[in-house]
Design an enzyme around this catalytic site. Structure first.
Site, PDB file in Angstrom:
ATOM      1  N   CYS A  62      -1.336   9.005   4.063  1.00 24.84           N
ATOM      2  CA  CYS A  62      -1.375   8.608   2.646  1.00 24.84           C
ATOM      3  C   CYS A  62      -2.679   9.094   2.022  1.00 24.84           C
ATOM      4  CB  CYS A  62      -1.248   7.108   2.529  1.00 24.84           C
ATOM      5  SG  CYS A  62      -2.417   6.260   3.582  1.00 24.84           S
ATOM      6  N   GLU A 110       0.891  -1.168   0.000  1.00 22.37           N
ATOM      7  CA  GLU A 110       0.000   0.000   0.000  1.00 22.37           C
ATOM      8  C   GLU A 110       0.921   1.207   0.000  1.00 22.37           C
ATOM      9  OE1 GLU A 110      -3.000  -0.440  -0.665  1.00 22.37           O
ATOM     10  OE2 GLU A 110      -3.146  -2.565  -0.205  1.00 22.37           O
TER      11      GLU A 110
END
Ligand code: NAD
Length: 542
Positions: A329, A295
């Site tokens: 993020c 990720e």
């Protein structure tokens, strides 16, 4: 093993404590912060049953007070990575053979320890080491991590109970075996919950793990290991190694028993690791094809339709763009606004930014702390200075000062160049760039939003008009793995919004979901025939 069909306790999300003045949690957190601030912690590696201290130590600093030394961690070498792999492989047989409920019990106990005894320790260490405010630490180090551990148990139970059909005379079974080898977990600095979830999710599925935390989060990583040991995690199941990132990771990737990578971090690093694994596969180095879960970065957007509620949009920009200094993020870092809405929007956002306080996270009136280190500060302020001198940009709010901590004020930039690098690159800091589009160019603006950046992690769409919402769901379908309607693009909750993105943002295996856990299992199908045939001829041959 018990002769019983056991059921794990149902998972519910951990309530977020407020830390409002006068609450017991606020008092407990302040006491823990003070006691940690007065001690220097010595962080060893955890390899098998041993705490390994090399004497080659590296200091840990508080980003909001860089003169404040929190302690030191012991730097290891490739030799220690080899020892950690051996320890993981030695622990594998017993751990994998344990009933899954016994493994689950370790993580459920860890969750309960974290709700109580360890809550303020993990929150305070995340505040001091990663410069999160009390609220940001609470939703990460306490609540999200508790949720990961409880919900993963519920998801694992579901996966294990999903069995194939069995016709009369046959019993078909599906076993989810751990991977054959060890799993390498490589974790980022920005979430304590992710740091703990990446090694523990594969471990729940019966794997043993070598964990390399971020150099910038070794402080909270130390307390995670302490908590897991107290919860009864057997020695060798998770081995924490500390060292030069590339050397440590390359050593593990080169081992024949490397069976999986659980990575969260930047796109560039993940791409490099993927290439190395590919070269090792081509060289027949591995016993089995490794699973790669990564990720990675994001260039997350908020797109406003002309029917958007501007009060809600303004708050989404401030919270979604600047909380934890934009180092999520999922943080909003590009905003698309119709020109007709721009002036009233800015009139709402700028007064909020003027009120936002940036500083030491131990002062609870601060909304933002410091960015993680000098490198991040220099990189971000460099981009801000470039914008200040760029005729295509208008810098509406900014400020920075690194004398005490790496402080950067919430920075808002407007550009009328839709292909500007500020709308493309992940900056990973408190910088939001707005592009204003002509109202009649709405369709083209949606395409720009889709195509401006290689990432596809999170995105938010603001509109009152239902038709516009339905249209955007289609037009922006591939731009985000987590899509929000009239909400900020941050703050995904385990069990509610499984998290992950595609394109350059990762393999989209959705942390904290059954989809992720499945990657740490290699299924074996077992067919048992109760009365097998004893004659070889088929009836049609008569
Ligand atoms: P990073 O890529 O610098 O580091 C991540 C991990 O990789 C760390 O453990 C680091 O030590 C290691 N690493 C760094 N260089 C390496 C190398 N050359 N070889 C092997 N390992 C190496 O990322 P970071 O700064 O810790 O975290 C921020 C990044 O993580 C951002 O890009 C952010 O978007 C991303 N992130 C993504 C998610 C998500 O769910 N998609 C969540 C959190 C963070």
């Amino acid at each position: 093993m018990l002769s019983a069909r056991l059921q794990a306790p149902p998972a519910i999300n951990e309530p977020v404590l407020s830390y409002a003045p006068g609450t017991p949690e606020r008092a407990a957190l302040i006491t823990t912060l003070a006691s940690l601030a007065g001690t220097e912690v010595d962080v060893p590696m955890f390899i098998g049953a041993k705490e390994v201290r090399t004497g080659h130590t590296v200091p840990m600093h508080a980003p909001h007070d860089h003169a404040h030394v929190l302690g030191h961690w012991h730097k290891g070498t490739a030799h220690h990575v080899g020892q950690a792999i051996d320890a993981a492989l030695a622990a594998r047989r017993d751990w994998a053979a344990m009933p899954w409920q016994a493994r689950a019990a370790v993580f459920l106990k860890a969750a309960d320890l974290l709700t109580t005894k360890h809550r303020q320790l993990l929150n305070a260490s995340t505040m001091l080491g990663q410069s999160k405010t009390a609220h940001q630490a609470e939703i990460d180090a306490a609540c999200e991590l508790i949720d990961f551990w409880r919900f993963n148990v519920a998801f694992a139970e579901k996966l294990y109970s999903d069995q194939p059909v069995s016709p009369p005379g046959v019993w078909n079974q599906l076993e989810l075996r751990p991977l054959e080898g060890f799993v390498l977990a490589v974790t980022p600095f920005n979430f304590t919950s992710i740091a703990a979830n990446l090694p523990t999710a594969p471990a729940l599925m019966g794997n043993t793990v070598v964990w390399k935390p971020s150099i910038n989060a070794t402080y909270s990583a130390h307390f995670i290991m302490g908590l897991l040991r107290e919860a009864g995690l057997p020695d060798g199941v998770i081995n924490m190694v500390l060292g030069d990132p590339a050397d440590t990771v390359d050593t593990a990737l080169a081992h024949p028993a490397f069976a999986g990578l659980h990575f969260t971090g930047s796109t560039e690093v993940f791409q490099g690791l993927w290439a190395k694994v590919g070269a090792n596969v081509a060289a027949n180095r591995y016993r089995t094809y490794p699973r790669l879960v990564g990720e990675t970065g994001g260039k997350d957007f908020i797109f406003a339709h002309r029917s958007a509620d501007l009060d809600a949009l303004a708050v989404a920009i401030v919270r979604g763009g600047y909380e934890f200094q934009g180092q999520k993020c999922s943080a909003a870092s590009r905003v698309y606004v119709p020109i007709s809405c721009w002036k009233p929007l800015v009139e709402r956002v700028l007064p909020m930014l003027a009120e936002v306080r940036v500083g030491d996270v131990r002062d609870f009136s601060n909304f933002m702390g410091a960015v993680i280190d000098q490198r991040a500060y220099d990189r971000l302020t460099g981009r801000i200075k470039m914008a200040q001198h760029d005729p295509r940009c208008e810098v509406l709010h900014t400020g920075f000062d690194d004398r005490t901590g790496y402080f950067i004020e919430p920075t808002l930039v407007r550009t009328d160049d839709p292909s500007h690098a500020l709308l493309r690159d992940e900056l990973f800091g408190p910088v939001v760039t707005a592009y204003t589009y002509e109202d009649e160019d709405y369709e083209a603006a949606l395409r720009l939003c889709d195509e401006a950046s290689p990432y596809a992690l999170t995105g938010a769409f603001f509109a009152r008009d239902r038709g516009a919402i339905e249209h955007a769901l289609g037009a922006l379908r591939d731009t985000a793995g987590n899509f929000y309607i009239n909400d900020k693009p941050t703050g995904a909750v385990v069990g509610q919004q499984p998290f992950g993105g595609a394109r350059a943002s990762g393999t989209n295996d959705k942390a904290g979901s059954a989809m992720n856990l499945l990657r740490w299992a290699s299924a074996r199908t077992i067919k048992e025939t109760f009365v097998p045939p004893t004659a070889w001829r088929y009836p049609f041959m008569g």
